[in-house]
Design a protein around this motif. Structure first.
Motif, PDB file in Angstrom:
ATOM      1  N   PHE A   1     -11.311   7.633  -3.922  1.00  0.00           N
ATOM      2  CA  PHE A   1     -11.486   8.355  -3.241  1.00  0.00           C
ATOM      3  C   PHE A   1     -10.521   9.148  -3.013  1.00  0.00           C
ATOM      4  N   ILE A   2      -9.267   8.019  -2.248  1.00  0.00           N
ATOM      5  CA  ILE A   2      -8.410   9.037  -1.826  1.00  0.00           C
ATOM      6  C   ILE A   2      -7.266   7.376  -2.441  1.00  0.00           C
ATOM      7  N   ALA A   3      -5.713   8.058  -2.678  1.00  0.00           N
ATOM      8  CA  ALA A   3      -4.696   6.687  -3.525  1.00  0.00           C
ATOM      9  C   ALA A   3      -4.290   5.871  -2.467  1.00  0.00           C
ATOM     10  N   GLY A   4      -4.226   4.957  -2.143  1.00  0.00           N
ATOM     11  CA  GLY A   4      -3.093   4.813  -1.377  1.00  0.00           C
ATOM     12  C   GLY A   4      -3.608   3.318  -0.212  1.00  0.00           C
ATOM     13  N   ILE A   5      -4.541   3.763  -0.059  1.00  0.00           N
ATOM     14  CA  ILE A   5      -5.068   2.964   1.442  1.00  0.00           C
ATOM     15  C   ILE A   5      -5.648   1.847   1.157  1.00  0.00           C
ATOM     16  N   GLY A   6      -4.962   0.485   1.128  1.00  0.00           N
ATOM     17  CA  GLY A   6      -5.667  -0.804   0.996  1.00  0.00           C
ATOM     18  C   GLY A   6      -6.213  -1.082   2.576  1.00  0.00           C
ATOM     19  N   ASN A   7      -6.342  -3.092   2.493  1.00  0.00           N
ATOM     20  CA  ASN A   7      -6.642  -3.710   3.446  1.00  0.00           C
ATOM     21  C   ASN A   7      -5.861  -2.811   4.796  1.00  0.00           C
TER      22      ASN A   7
ATOM     23  N   GLU B   1       0.671  -1.299   0.572  1.00  0.00           N
ATOM     24  CA  GLU B   1       0.186  -0.478  -0.057  1.00  0.00           C
ATOM     25  C   GLU B   1       0.775   1.202  -0.017  1.00  0.00           C
ATOM     26  N   LEU B   2       0.163   2.178   0.532  1.00  0.00           N
ATOM     27  CA  LEU B   2       1.115   3.808  -0.029  1.00  0.00           C
ATOM     28  C   LEU B   2       2.676   3.182   1.056  1.00  0.00           C
ATOM     29  N   PRO B   3       2.552   3.436   2.602  1.00  0.00           N
ATOM     30  CA  PRO B   3       3.648   2.996   3.547  1.00  0.00           C
ATOM     31  C   PRO B   3       4.647   2.756   2.224  1.00  0.00           C
ATOM     32  N   GLU B   4       4.201   0.739   2.272  1.00  0.00           N
ATOM     33  CA  GLU B   4       5.266   0.670   1.842  1.00  0.00           C
ATOM     34  C   GLU B   4       6.188   0.853   0.045  1.00  0.00           C
ATOM     35  N   MET B   5       4.953   1.833  -0.153  1.00  0.00           N
ATOM     36  CA  MET B   5       4.950   1.975  -1.670  1.00  0.00           C
ATOM     37  C   MET B   5       6.121   3.486  -1.280  1.00  0.00           C
ATOM     38  N   GLU B   6       5.961   4.037  -0.261  1.00  0.00           N
ATOM     39  CA  GLU B   6       6.334   4.831  -0.600  1.00  0.00           C
ATOM     40  C   GLU B   6       8.043   4.253   0.300  1.00  0.00           C
ATOM     41  N   ASN B   7       8.094   3.313   0.947  1.00  0.00           N
ATOM     42  CA  ASN B   7       9.704   2.844   1.099  1.00  0.00           C
ATOM     43  C   ASN B   7      10.333   2.242   0.464  1.00  0.00           C
ATOM     44  N   TYR B   8       9.761   1.827  -1.194  1.00  0.00           N
ATOM     45  CA  TYR B   8      10.545   1.420  -1.956  1.00  0.00           C
ATOM     46  C   TYR B   8      10.717   2.587  -2.886  1.00  0.00           C
ATOM     47  N   LYS B   9      10.370   3.668  -2.557  1.00  0.00           N
ATOM     48  CA  LYS B   9      10.813   4.587  -3.627  1.00  0.00           C
ATOM     49  C   LYS B   9      12.254   5.508  -3.074  1.00  0.00           C
ATOM     50  N   LEU B  10      11.797   5.509  -1.627  1.00  0.00           N
ATOM     51  CA  LEU B  10      12.861   6.609  -1.037  1.00  0.00           C
ATOM     52  C   LEU B  10      14.136   5.271  -1.463  1.00  0.00           C
ATOM     53  N   LEU B  11      14.213   4.436  -0.578  1.00  0.00           N
ATOM     54  CA  LEU B  11      15.224   3.258  -0.831  1.00  0.00           C
ATOM     55  C   LEU B  11      16.097   3.458  -1.815  1.00  0.00           C
TER      56      LEU B  11
ATOM     57  N   LYS C   1      18.706   6.342 -18.030  1.00  0.00           N
ATOM     58  CA  LYS C   1      19.214   6.346 -16.943  1.00  0.00           C
ATOM     59  C   LYS C   1      17.872   6.450 -16.122  1.00  0.00           C
ATOM     60  N   ILE C   2      17.866   5.816 -15.103  1.00  0.00           N
ATOM     61  CA  ILE C   2      16.650   6.854 -14.678  1.00  0.00           C
ATOM     62  C   ILE C   2      17.139   7.912 -13.444  1.00  0.00           C
ATOM     63  N   VAL C   3      16.203   8.282 -14.130  1.00  0.00           N
ATOM     64  CA  VAL C   3      16.454  10.070 -13.499  1.00  0.00           C
ATOM     65  C   VAL C   3      15.806  10.368 -12.027  1.00  0.00           C
ATOM     66  N   ASN C   4      14.861   9.735 -11.767  1.00  0.00           N
ATOM     67  CA  ASN C   4      14.498   9.601 -10.302  1.00  0.00           C
ATOM     68  C   ASN C   4      13.021   8.735 -10.224  1.00  0.00           C
ATOM     69  N   ILE C   5      12.218   8.618  -8.751  1.00  0.00           N
ATOM     70  CA  ILE C   5      12.017   7.173  -8.473  1.00  0.00           C
ATOM     71  C   ILE C   5      10.279   7.798  -7.833  1.00  0.00           C
ATOM     72  N   ASN C   6       9.196   8.107  -9.026  1.00  0.00           N
ATOM     73  CA  ASN C   6       8.042   8.460  -7.959  1.00  0.00           C
ATOM     74  C   ASN C   6       6.788   7.941  -7.458  1.00  0.00           C
ATOM     75  N   ARG C   7       6.192   8.049  -6.939  1.00  0.00           N
ATOM     76  CA  ARG C   7       5.087   7.311  -6.169  1.00  0.00           C
ATOM     77  C   ARG C   7       3.488   7.837  -6.889  1.00  0.00           C
ATOM     78  N   LYS C   8       2.544   7.438  -7.323  1.00  0.00           N
ATOM     79  CA  LYS C   8       1.283   7.802  -7.181  1.00  0.00           C
ATOM     80  C   LYS C   8       0.346   6.483  -6.867  1.00  0.00           C
ATOM     81  N   GLY C   9      -0.013   6.971  -5.114  1.00  0.00           N
ATOM     82  CA  GLY C   9      -1.031   6.280  -4.700  1.00  0.00           C
ATOM     83  C   GLY C   9      -0.292   4.685  -4.562  1.00  0.00           C
ATOM     84  N   LYS C  10      -0.484   2.970  -5.223  1.00  0.00           N
ATOM     85  CA  LYS C  10       0.261   2.488  -4.619  1.00  0.00           C
ATOM     86  C   LYS C  10       1.381   1.684  -6.206  1.00  0.00           C
ATOM     87  N   HIS C  11       1.186   2.663  -6.606  1.00  0.00           N
ATOM     88  CA  HIS C  11       2.199   2.830  -7.884  1.00  0.00           C
ATOM     89  C   HIS C  11       3.459   3.803  -7.854  1.00  0.00           C
TER      90      HIS C  11
END
Length: 283
Positions: free
Chosen positions: A163-169, A3-13, A49-59
């Motif tokens: 409704f809101i992006a990124g929240i799951g079960n 979900e959002l926190p996992e993908m944000e963590n992956y994005k940062l790392l 080159k990978i310029v950067n990695i962004n996140r939108k919801g669970k993507h």
């Protein structure tokens, strides 16, 4: 499912690991995991080159130097690992992007995908998603306005990506617990104070989950001690039949819209007295 926190963590790392690096090789082991034939897919991203990695919801969106975007959705069972060939987990790899001697492995992409788009196409693919819950401009007033247009059970609404992006079960359960509100409650029955508490709890829970690396425990690289740190901090999710850490009541699991829903029937009786301050559950 991440979900959002996992993908944000992956994005940062991953920004720390591969931003600015060039893709030196591409391996496609499962053609259904991508949206093009392997050759045009490879030719478009190879030596970019990978310029950067962004996140939108669970993507996640891997922005390439040539303006194209690799759009990732891990879905159920998907995860990633970055490292050398000797470090990789003994799992089936659907796609591999190489960065010299290290590689980014995409694992478990049976339902998930890694699709290649130009910038406009990527924006169109994500245009249906609702606002990011942690954005500074997603205010309490905006949340209450959007919630006022919804009906049905709270759990189902929180899962609605439009409704809101990124929240799951997982985080719908944790947010409702932090707010002291049953996920089975109907939106139309929510008091104004409950709506405000939900907004507050959403911010607190998601921020704490990101801080602790999300709840999914597969490390993203060798020596990763952050990813999955929130798993043992979950108060209700996945804890059916265990005792509530606050009151001792057994955690209940109920199916709502074909999804497992976890809650404490004693704690989740909202009142301004029983609602807890930020950080209470995360000591």
């Amino acid at each position: 499912m991440p979900e959002l926190p996992e993908m944000e963590n992956y994005k940062l790392l991953l920004n720390q690991k591969i931003a600015g690096q060039m893709i030196t090789d591409v391996q496609i082991n499962r053609e259904k995991s991508i949206n093009l034939k392997p050759e045009p897919f490879k030719n478009t991203i190879l030596h970019q080159k990978i310029v950067n990695i962004n996140r939108k919801g669970k993507h996640l969106l891997f922005q390439l130097q040539n303006g194209h975007v690799l759009l990732l959705h891990l879905m159920l069972g998907g995860w990633m690992f970055y490292g050398s060939e000797t470090e990789k987990p003994k799992r089936t790899i659907q796609v591999r992007l190489s960065f010299g001697e290290n590689h980014l492995y995409f694992i478990g992409l049976r339902l998930g995908y890694l699709h290649l788009y130009n910038q406009k196409e990527a924006e169109q693919k994500l245009s249906h998603l609702g606002p990011e819950p942690l954005n500074y401009d997603f205010t309490l007033n905006e949340f209450i306005y959007r919630l006022g247009k919804k009906h049905g059970r709270l759990k189902t609404t929180l899962l609605d990506q439009e409704f809101i992006a990124g929240i799951g079960n997982c985080y719908s359960a944790e947010i409702c617990f932090h707010a002291g509100i049953l996920p089975t409650k109907d939106i139309d029955q929510l008091e104004e104070s409950e709506r405000g508490q939900l907004y507050h709890s959403m911010k607190v829970v998601l921020q704490e989950a990101i801080k602790h690396g999300g709840y999914m425990e597969n490390p993203i690289f060798k020596g990763d001690t952050l990813t999955g740190g929130f798993n043992h901090l979950c108060q209700v999710y996945g804890r059916a039949g265990e005792t509530c850490r606050r009151c001792g009541t057994l955690i209940t699991m109920q199916m709502i819209s074909s999804r497992k829903t976890f809650y404490c029937s004693n704690c989740q009786k909202y009142s301004t007295i029983s609602s807890l301050p930020a950080g209470f559950f995360f000591v």
